[in-house]
Write an enzyme that holds these catalytic residues in place. Structure first.
Site, PDB file in Angstrom:
ATOM      1  CB  SER A  79     166.980  79.365  -0.310  1.00  0.00           C
ATOM      2  OG  SER A  79     166.563  78.751   0.878  1.00  0.00           O
ATOM      3  CG  ASP A 110     165.042  85.468   5.099  1.00  0.00           C
ATOM      4  OD1 ASP A 110     164.612  84.675   5.962  1.00  0.00           O
ATOM      5  OD2 ASP A 110     165.643  85.094   4.068  1.00  0.00           O
ATOM      6  CG  HIS A 131     163.787  82.681   2.475  1.00  0.00           C
ATOM      7  ND1 HIS A 131     165.128  82.777   2.734  1.00  0.00           N
ATOM      8  CD2 HIS A 131     163.607  81.467   1.898  1.00  0.00           C
ATOM      9  CE1 HIS A 131     165.743  81.666   2.342  1.00  0.00           C
ATOM     10  NE2 HIS A 131     164.846  80.858   1.828  1.00  0.00           N
TER      11      HIS A 131
END
Length: 694
Positions: free
Chosen positions: A306, A601, A652
């Site tokens: 991320s 996502d 995610h």
């Protein structure tokens, strides 16, 4: 039910009063109408009897599931269920100490005898061992399977590996020694179950511990919070909610341990500059990688999730630019080439996230506006939008997720790269308003609010944040796009540019590999936040935004690009919030609770996930060394009967436990990275070609 009965009784009483009033008035007016008055009284009595009968019927017919005899045992069962999901046997021994801690906090002088819970612990272990693994949130029966499969192929640890967690993934500990904070010394204020009682019973102290000083961006006076250390710092957020633990388990099977595996936690609240200034983070990471090379004679594989430092400090940009810079890391232009084998970007927020903009503006995001009404009410009462916004605006590190590239990347009022054919509203308008939702005249607004593109929204949002936050933003970050190669080379010496891949070049490391891996296909369930519908409220006094002393931002030399309002104007700023009442499932794009949905996502939009990997870094302007960039898209195919989706989820966060990602990481780490090839399941190549790169 009790509310309904009360309403019926009130209506019954009103009928009786209505009967009395005409009676008294009519007597005063005309003494010759006793029959009329008598009829009115009889009608009122009959109505009262009718309502009493209805009340009795409602009491008698009350459904079983709303009665206490059902709700009380249901609560017990739910408590036991949550217990065996979240509570580990070893946690039972901490109950006594946690209870004493709470009593000390509230000055309760009550002596509690020591209780031996070892027998309870052993019984709890036996009870948990009989529960199917797939019913536990932290296990789903796939533990170590990917590692075992790789081991069966004869693959073993080859390159040392460094793991860098994403934003909010690293646990934070209190190191405060002031008398009022000693009870929480070395306790996690972020992550772990110890955080829960602090948030519930000491909310003000918890907020003050998590909030950074608005001027310095560091710890406020009397407070010291630091990132937890070791692999456990980001293996799980709390018991039952894993993060990196699945990957660590599989790496361990192929002979990884703390000698060739390093997890690099960090205080994600800090800006890149303060992260090095306070904690020496980049210096420590540089030394760790150099030690790996010295001891094992091999380059290092980096896996970052991320924001990780890809957005936060731009690991492909900031981390490498910092280490190359003669004024900072001093590693020279060939350091990356000599020390880094591969960089794996997992669900990377390369070009920012729209939800970050909403969080700074109104303290909201999709996760809050799409809660059920009861949950939203509790959240607002317990931790309001204004409190969340104030907290977010003290975290300069989170601003790294600000969207980058402006209208050239995200589109304008007429167009966006990821617009669908025949769209009724473009994603290029990042923030839109329903003009009819709130009459402008009601709040004495002289200028109508217009919909905003990425550039407009950035300026508008910053103007509604404290000047201290604006100064922190403009002294640490830049969000534009640079096409001039000479300027791009000069930006290698400007730390403000390092977090933006559109304003710096990749390092001179032709043998290094970059692998972008992310999920796609969650739009049918919880799509990515792409843009928003907002609503206005009245001008509201916000005490938290009264400017602090010496925090003005009017000098043009201090990097503030936006004109500031006075502290009085800022304190009486107009309230804005996501228009959660607006849902339109039939339009393109769909709108749910004020959030316009797009591909991605579930958290990051497809453009941010893949555009740089597919198109931007394929251009010599941003990749002069010709580093090979591979893109792997994993389709989101969750198993409905397994918590968090199972082996084929690509959410995610849950992607960290997916089989596809674990296989990819182990292949690269064990020297089989040549097996990783491009894989596309979305239209990212089409969308990326529409971006105005030139």
């Amino acid at each position: 039910m009790s509310t309904l009965l009360q309403r019926i009784r009130t209506r019954s009483a009103s009928y009786s009063e209505a009967a009395k009033l005409p009676f008294e008035s009519e007597v005063g007016k005309d003494q010759d109408q006793p029959q009329v008055v008598h009829d009115v009284q009889l009608e009122a009595i009959q109505q009262a009897k009718l309502f009493d009968a209805q009340i009795h019927k409602l009491k008698k017919e009350r459904r079983f599931f709303v009665k206490a005899r059902f709700l009380f045992p249901l609560g017990i069962l739910l408590g036991i269920l949550l217990g065996f999901i979240f509570i580990q046997p070893s946690d039972l021994q901490d109950i006594h100490s946690n209870l004493l801690l709470i009593m000390e906090e509230y000055d309760i002088s009550l002596k509690i005898p020591d209780i031996d819970l070892s027998r309870v612990e052993s019984e709890w272990r036996r009870f948990r061992s009989n529960i199917p693994e797939v019913w536990k949130l932290n296990n789903d029966g796939r533990e170590f399977q990917v590692g075992e499969a790789m081991k069966a192929r004869g693959l073993t640890a080859h390159y040392p590996i460094v793991i860098i967690p994403g934003i909010v993934s690293t646990g934070l500990e209190s190191w405060s020694t002031s008398p009022e904070n000693r009870a929480f010394f070395r306790e996690k204020v972020w992550g772990g179950f110890n955080m829960v009682p602090q948030v519930i019973f000491n909310r003000e102290k918890w907020i003050s511990a998590m909030m950074l000083d608005p001027v310095t961006g560091l710890d406020p006076p009397g407070v010291k919070v630091r990132a937890a250390e070791g692999i456990g710092a980001a293996s799980s957020f709390m018991t039952g909610y894993w993060l990196w633990s699945k990957i660590v388990e599989n790496l361990a099977v192929v002979n990884y341990d703390t000698n060739n595996l390093h997890l690099a936690p960090y205080d994600w609240r800090l800006s890149m500059w303060n992260l090095e200034e306070r904690d020496g983070y980049f210096s420590k990471l540089k030394s760790t990688i150099e030690l790996f090379k010295k001891r094992q004679g091999k380059k290092t594989v980096i896996a970052a999730h991320s924001m990780a430092l890809l957005g936060h400090a731009g690991l492909t940009s900031t981390r490498f630019k910092w280490v190359e810079s003669p004024k900072h890391g001093g590693g020279g232009s060939d350091w990356v080439e000599n020390h880094i084998e591969s960089y794996i970007s997992i669900a990377g927020t390369h070009l920012g996230v729209a939800k970050a903009m909403a969080a700074f503006l109104s303290g909201e995001m999709k996760d809050t506006v799409q809660m059920n009404p009861a949950g939203a009410y509790v959240l607002e009462r317990f931790f309001s939008r204004k409190e969340r916004q104030k907290l977010f605006c003290s975290w300069a590190g989170s601003a790294s997720m600000w969207i980058k590239g402006g209208t050239d990347v995200w589109g304008d009022a007429n167009w966006a790269p990821d617009d669908e054919p025949e769209s009724s509203h473009t994603h290029g308008e990042l923030i839109a308003f329903r003009q009819a939702a709130v009459p402008l005249s009601a709040y004495d607004i002289t200028q109508p609010t217009r919909n905003m593109t990425a550039d407009d929204a950035s300026t508008w949002i910053l103007e509604r944040t404290p000047s201290t936050f604006q100064k922190m933003i403009w002294s640490n970050y830049s969000f534009g796009i640079e096409r001039n190669e000479k300027v791009l080379k000069k930006n290698a010496l400007d730390p403000r540019k390092w977090s933006n891949p559109l304003e710096v070049q990749l390092p001179n490391a032709p043998s290094m590999k970059i692998i972008c891996v992310y999920g796609h296909g969650k739009e049918t369930e919880v799509p990515s936040k792409r843009s928003y519908w907002y609503a206005h409220g009245p001008h509201d006094y916000e005490e938290s935004f009264v400017e602090v002393e010496h925090s003005t931002c009017t000098d043009p030399t201090d990097k503030c690009k936006h004109p500031l309002r006075s502290p009085l104007d800022l304190s009486f700023s107009r309230e804005n919030w996501i228009d959660a009442d607006y849902t339109q499932e039939t339009t393109t794009p769909k709108v749910r609770n004020g959030v316009k949905m797009g591909e991605g996502d579930g958290t990051v939009s497809l453009l941010s996930l893949g555009a740089m990997c597919v198109e931007g870094w394929k251009r010599p302007r941003w990749n002069p060394a010709g580093i090979k960039v591979t893109t792997v898209e994993l389709p989101h195919q969750p198993a409905p009967n397994i918590p968090r989706g199972g082996a084929n989820t690509s959410d995610h966060v849950d992607i960290l436990g997916s089989t596809g990602l674990n296989e990819l990481i182990l292949k690269v780490a064990t020297g089989a990275g040549h097996e990783v090839e491009d894989r596309f399941v979305s239209r990212i190549r089409e969308f990326s070609q529409r971006v105005r790169w030139d």
